[in-house]
Design a protein around this motif. Structure first.
Motif, short mmCIF file in Angstrom:
data_model
loop_
_atom_site.label_atom_id
_atom_site.label_comp_id
_atom_site.label_asym_id
_atom_site.label_seq_id
_atom_site.Cartn_x
_atom_site.Cartn_y
_atom_site.Cartn_z
N ARG A 176 0.67 -1.11 -0.11
CA ARG A 176 0.00 0.03 -0.01
C ARG A 176 0.85 1.37 -0.19
NH1 ARG A 176 -3.64 -1.21 4.82
NH2 ARG A 176 -1.88 -2.25 5.33
N PRO A 177 1.79 1.45 0.75
CA PRO A 177 2.57 2.71 0.89
C PRO A 177 3.82 3.01 -0.43
CG PRO A 177 3.62 1.32 2.41
CD PRO A 177 2.39 0.38 1.86
N TRP A 178 3.62 1.87 -1.43
CA TRP A 178 4.54 1.90 -2.48
C TRP A 178 4.29 3.22 -3.34
CZ3 TRP A 178 9.62 0.88 -2.54
CH2 TRP A 178 10.00 0.22 -1.27
N PRO A 179 3.10 3.13 -3.86
CA PRO A 179 2.98 4.44 -4.76
C PRO A 179 3.42 5.63 -4.30
CG PRO A 179 0.98 2.91 -4.93
CD PRO A 179 1.82 2.39 -3.61
N GLY A 180 3.07 6.11 -3.18
CA GLY A 180 3.55 7.29 -2.34
C GLY A 180 5.07 7.48 -2.59
N LEU A 181 5.67 6.18 -2.10
CA LEU A 181 7.26 6.06 -1.88
C LEU A 181 7.94 6.25 -3.42
CD1 LEU A 181 7.78 3.09 0.54
CD2 LEU A 181 8.26 5.39 0.83
N LEU A 182 7.25 5.66 -4.35
CA LEU A 182 8.07 5.81 -5.59
C LEU A 182 7.84 7.29 -6.25
CD1 LEU A 182 6.93 2.14 -6.96
CD2 LEU A 182 9.16 2.87 -6.46
N LEU A 183 6.64 7.67 -6.18
CA LEU A 183 6.52 9.08 -6.48
C LEU A 183 7.23 9.93 -5.89
CD1 LEU A 183 3.90 9.60 -8.37
CD2 LEU A 183 2.90 10.47 -6.62
N PHE A 184 7.49 9.97 -4.65
CA PHE A 184 8.41 10.83 -3.82
C PHE A 184 9.83 10.56 -4.56
CE2 PHE A 184 11.47 11.83 -0.65
CZ PHE A 184 11.23 13.26 -0.24
N THR A 185 10.32 9.16 -4.39
CA THR A 185 11.64 9.26 -5.09
C THR A 185 11.74 9.63 -6.28
OG1 THR A 185 11.54 7.04 -3.74
CG2 THR A 185 13.37 7.26 -4.78
N ASN A 186 11.00 9.72 -7.18
CA ASN A 186 11.12 9.93 -8.49
C ASN A 186 11.37 11.53 -8.58
OD1 ASN A 186 10.88 9.18 -11.59
ND2 ASN A 186 9.19 10.86 -11.44
N VAL A 187 10.53 11.99 -7.76
CA VAL A 187 10.60 13.56 -7.84
C VAL A 187 12.00 13.96 -7.17
CG1 VAL A 187 9.81 15.48 -6.46
CG2 VAL A 187 8.13 14.16 -7.81
N TRP A 188 12.26 13.13 -6.12
CA TRP A 188 13.74 13.48 -5.51
C TRP A 188 14.72 13.27 -6.53
CZ3 TRP A 188 17.30 9.66 -4.15
CH2 TRP A 188 18.32 10.21 -3.13
N LYS A 189 14.67 12.35 -7.26
CA LYS A 189 15.77 11.96 -8.21
C LYS A 189 15.89 13.01 -9.36
CE LYS A 189 18.67 7.98 -9.39
NZ LYS A 189 19.13 8.42 -10.58
N TRP A 190 15.06 13.08 -9.87
CA TRP A 190 14.90 14.05 -11.24
C TRP A 190 14.67 15.48 -11.15
CZ3 TRP A 190 17.35 11.31 -14.40
CH2 TRP A 190 17.18 9.83 -14.47
N SER A 191 14.09 15.95 -10.08
CA SER A 191 13.83 17.35 -10.20
C SER A 191 14.95 18.33 -10.36
CB SER A 191 13.34 17.89 -8.54
OG SER A 191 11.97 17.41 -8.39
N GLY A 192 16.06 18.20 -9.90
CA GLY A 192 17.23 19.06 -9.95
C GLY A 192 17.59 18.78 -11.54
N TYR A 193 17.66 17.64 -12.23
CA TYR A 193 18.01 17.79 -13.55
C TYR A 193 16.99 18.43 -14.31
CZ TYR A 193 19.39 15.65 -17.73
OH TYR A 193 19.93 15.43 -19.13
N ASN A 194 15.55 18.25 -14.19
CA ASN A 194 14.88 18.91 -14.91
C ASN A 194 14.84 20.50 -14.65
OD1 ASN A 194 13.98 16.75 -16.42
ND2 ASN A 194 12.65 15.86 -14.94
N MET A 195 15.03 20.84 -13.35
CA MET A 195 14.90 22.24 -12.93
C MET A 195 15.72 23.02 -13.88
SD MET A 195 15.90 23.83 -9.52
CE MET A 195 17.77 23.71 -9.83
N ILE A 196 17.13 22.59 -13.91
CA ILE A 196 18.24 23.01 -14.83
C ILE A 196 17.54 23.38 -16.26
CG2 ILE A 196 20.47 22.82 -15.96
CD1 ILE A 196 21.45 21.79 -13.20
N ILE A 197 16.91 22.39 -16.81
CA ILE A 197 16.37 22.79 -18.25
C ILE A 197 15.38 23.66 -18.21
CG2 ILE A 197 14.95 21.78 -20.03
CD1 ILE A 197 16.16 18.98 -19.25
N TYR A 198 14.48 23.85 -17.14
CA TYR A 198 13.63 24.89 -17.14
C TYR A 198 14.24 26.37 -16.80
CZ TYR A 198 9.70 21.66 -17.88
OH TYR A 198 8.91 20.60 -18.46
#
Lengths: 322, 286
Positions: A176-198
Motif C-alpha cells: 500500500r505505501p509504495w505508490p507514494g514512496l515511488l512518487l516521492f523518490t522519482n521527484v527527488w531523483k529527477w527534480s534537479g536535472y529537470n529544474m536546470i532545463i527549465y
C-alpha cells in the motif's frame, strides 16, 4: 552561404564548393568516414534488434536461431493478453508514468521559478549542486539508502512513526505505501536535472517583459502566470511529447532496485518492463516476452507521432520535436 | 524571499540528508548501530567498516577494476566516435546529413526492445561475459550526438572554410579546430557518458554471469540480494542472526555505498559548469 560578391582566394573557394556537391566527392567521403563508426554501432545495436522483432510471431528456439524457428502467428500475443497480470502491469506502468510526468513537471517548474527569484550567484549554484546530487546516484545505491530508512530491524522510518503514535509498517511486505514512496523518490531523483532545463529557458526570457508588467502593476503571481509559465510552455511541451512516447516504458531500475525485488509488493510495483524481464530471464519465454516488447514499441511510436502532431496543431512550429 | 529560500532549502536538505546518513553509518561502530538503529550522526566514530571491507578486498578490487575499465574505455571510445559523427552532421555541406540525422534519431521513436537486443548480444555477437556487452549499449546515444552537434553548429562556417582552403582534411579540421573549440560540450558528454557507465548494473544483470567480471554496482546489488536472502531464511527458521554476521554488516554495507557513489560525487562539482551548460544546450538546441 557563398557570397559571390566577396572576392575569393584565387578562385579556390568556388572550386571547392563545386567539388563537394557530389555525394562521393573528396570532402563527402571524409565526412562519411567520420560518421561511419557511430553509424555502424547504431545499425548493429539499434537497428538489427528492430528486425529481430519478428520473433514476436515465431516460436523462437535459441538452439536453431531466428531464421529457422517456426512461425506461430499471433500465438505469443494470445499468451500475453490471456495472462492475468497483463492488466495489472499495464495499469501500473501507465498510472505511474502519468503521475511521474505531472508531479515531475510541476516540481521542476516550481523550483526553476523559485530559483529565478534568487539573485545571489553562489546561492543559485549551491542549490543546483544540492538538487543534482540524487541524479548522480544509481538506483542500486538509492535502493540501499532506502533500505536503510525502511528495513524492519534498524531502519529510521518505523521508530519515527512510532514516536508520533503510529504503528510500524512492514515496508517490504505491504504494497500500500509504495505508490507514494515511488512518487516521492522519482521527484527527488529527477527534480534537479529537470529544474536546470527549465531554469535555462527562464534565463532566456527578456527581463524587460517583467519590468513592463511591474510598471503596469502586476504582482508576483500575475507575472508568473502571465509571463513565466507561457514562456516555459514550448520547452514543457517538448518534454511532454518525449515522456508520452515513453509512457509504456517503465524506469525498470527504479521498480526493481527500490523494492529489493520483493515479490510481496508486485501488486503495486510490477511494471511492463519488469514483466518482460521475468518472462525472458526467469521463464525463458522468448516469444511472449518479445510480443510484449513489440506491443510497447508500437504503442509508444503511435503516441509520439500523435502528440507531436497535436503539439504542432495547437502551438505552431515552436514546440514540436520534429 | 524568505519563503523561496525555505522551500528550496528544505528540498536541498532532502537531497543531502540521505547521503549524510550513509556516511555517518559507515563511520559508526557496528555494535552502536545494532543497539540504537541507524542514526543521522555517527555513533562511536570509527573507520572499522572500511578496514573490514579492505581486509576482504578481493571482490571489491575486482569490481572496481571492472567498473574503471568499462567506464574508461566506453567513455573515451563513445565520446570520440560520437564527436566525429556530430562534426559531419553539423556541416551543411555534408550531402546526406539529413538522412543520417534521421538514422540516429529514429531509434528514439521506435526500438526493438529487450528480447531481440538480448538475442543479438548473446547469440549473434557472442558477448555473454564480455566487457563489450557492458560497453556497446551506451556507446552511441542519440541525445549525446545531438548535444555535440548543437555545439559544433555554433562554430562559424568561415573557420572551417578557411582551413579547407589551406588544404586540410576534414579529420584534421575536426581534431585541430573543432575539438578544441567545443571542448566544453565534449567534456559535458564525456561526463554524462561516464555516469551512465559507472552507474550501470542493468547490462551486467543481463549479460554477466561470471562473478569476476561484475562491475561495482552489480556487485553491490548481489551483496544486497545475498543479505536479504539469508535474512529471509533466518526469519523462516526462527533462528538468531548468527548466519548474517559473516556477511558485510550494517556499517560495511554503507561504507560500500560510499565507495561506489563517492567517485562520481567527488568529481562532479569540478565539472558542474560543463555539466549544467551541457544540459542547457542539449535541451534548447538539441
Amino acid at each position: 552561404m557563398w557570397d559571390p560578391l566577396i572576392p575569393t582566394d584565387n578562385g579556390r573557394v568556388a572550386e571547392l564548393r563545386l567539388r563537394k556537391r557530389s555525394f562521393f566527392g573528396r570532402h563527402n567521403i571524409e565526412f562519411l568516414l567520420l560518421i561511419l563508426p557511430a553509424l555502424a554501432v547504431t545499425i548493429v545495436y539499434r537497428y538489427l534488434p528492430m528486425g529481430g522483432l519478428v520473433i514476436a510471431f515465431k516460436d523462437y528456439r535459441p538452439g536453431i536461431g531466428i531464421a529457422a524457428s517456426d512461425w506461430v502467428g499471433f500465438q505469443n500475443f494470445e499468451f500475453f493478453f490471456a495472462s492475468d497480470q497483463v492488466w495489472n502491469v499495464t495499469r501500473n506502468t501507465l498510472l505511474y508514468n502519468l503521475a511521474f510526468i505531472v508531479t515531475g513537471t510541476v516540481t521542476a517548474i516550481t523550483f526553476a521559478i523559485l530559483l529565478y527569484e534568487v539573485s545571489s550567484r553562489s546561492a543559485v549554484k549551491t542549490y543546483q549542486t544540492l538538487f543534482l546530487l540524487p541524479y548522480f546516484l544509481s538506483w542500486v545505491v538509492v535502493g540501499i539508502i532506502m533500505y536503510g530508512f525502511l528495513n524492519a530491524r534498524l531502519g529510521i522510518a518505523n521508530p519515527i512513526i512510532e514516536r508520533f503514535g503510529g504503528t510500524a509498517v512492514e515496508w517490504y511486505a505491504d504494497p500500500r505505501p509504495w505508490p507514494g514512496l515511488l512518487l516521492f523518490t522519482n521527484v527527488w531523483k529527477w527534480s534537479g536535472y529537470n529544474m536546470i532545463i527549465y531554469y535555462a529557458a527562464l534565463m532566456g526570457i527578456d527581463p524587460t517583459l517583467f519590468e513592463a508588467a511591474e510598471i503596469d502593476g502586476a504582482g508576483w503571481f500575475r507575472k508568473v502566470f502571465a509571463i513565466t509559465i507561457p514562456m516555459l510552455m514550448p520547452v514543457a511541451v517538448v518534454m511532454l511529447i518525449l515522456s508520452l512516447g515513453r509512457i509504456f516504458f517503465a524506469d525498470f531500475g527504479m521498480f526493481f532496485q527500490l523494492t529489493q525485488q520483493s515479490p510481496l509488493l508486485l501488486e503495486s510495483t510490477d511494471v511492463i518492463n519488469w514483466f518482460t524481464y521475468r518472462a525472458l530471464i526467469e521463464l525463458r519465454d522468448y516469444g511472449m516476452s518479445s510480443a510484449i516488447g513489440l506491443y510497447q514499441s508500437v504503442i509508444g511510436f503511435i503516441l509520439i507521432i500523435v502528440t507531436n502532431w497535436a503539439a504542432r496543431r495547437m502551438s505552431g512550429n515552436e514546440s514540436q520535436l520534429f | 524571499m524568505l519563503l523561496v529560500h525555505l522551500i528550496l532549502g528544505l528540498f536541498g536538505i532532502c537531497c543531502v540528508v540521505p547521503l549524510i546518513m550513509v556516511i555517518s553509518i559507515s563511520f559508526s561502530s557496528e555494535s552502536a548501530i545494532l543497539s540504537t538503529g541507524y542514526r543521522l550522526l555517527p555513533v562511536g566514530l570509527t573507520a572499522s567498516a572500511y578496514s573490514h571491507i579492505f581486509d576482504r578486498a578481493d571482490q571489491l578490487i575486482a569490481a572496481y577494476r571492472n567498473s574503471i575499465i568499462v567506464t574508461a574505455v566506453g567513455t573515451a571510445l563513445g565520446t570520440a566516435i560520437m564527436a566525429g559523427a556530430s562534426y559531419a552532421l553539423s556541416r551543411k555541406e555534408f550531402r546526406g546529413s539529413l538522412v543520417f540525422t534521421f538514422l540516429f534519431m529514429f531509434p528514439l521513436l521506435f526500438s526493438g526492445g529487450l528480447v531481440p537486443t538480448y538475442i543479438l548480444m548473446v547469440r549473434y555477437l557472442g558477448l555473454l561475459d564480455s566487457y563489450w556487452a557492458l560497453i556497446l549499449p551506451f556507446l552511441v546515444n542519440p541525445w549525446h550526438v545531438f548535444l555535440l552537434r548543437a555545439y559544433m553548429q555554433s562554430i562559424p562556417q568561415d573557420v572551417v572554410e578557411s582551413a579547407r582552403i589551406d588544404g586540410a582534411y576534414e579529420a584534421q579540421i575536426f581534431t585541430r579546430i573543432i575539438v578544441p573549440m567545443t571542448s566544453a560540450g565534449i567534456a559535458a558528454v564525456a561526463l554524462l557518458l561516464s555516469l551512465l557507465y559507472w552507474n550501470d548494473w542493468y547490462n551486467a544483470l543481463l549479460y554477466i554471469n561470471d562473478a569476476a567480471l561484475a562491475p561495482l554496482q552489480f556487485w553491490m546489488m548481489r551483496v544486497m540480494t545475498n543479505i536479504r536472502f539469508l535474512l529471509d531464511v533466518d526469519t523462516l527458521v526462527g533462528g538468531d542472526v548468527m548466519m548474517v554476521e559473516d556477511l558485510p554488516n550494517e556499517t560495511a554495507r554503507m561504507a560500500m555505498v560510499v565507495l561506489a557513489a563517492g567517485p562520481m560525487l567527488i568529481v562532479y562539482p569540478f565539472f558542474q559548469r560543463y555539466f549544467t551548460k551541457g544540459i542547457r544546450v542539449g535541451s534548447i538546441k538539441g
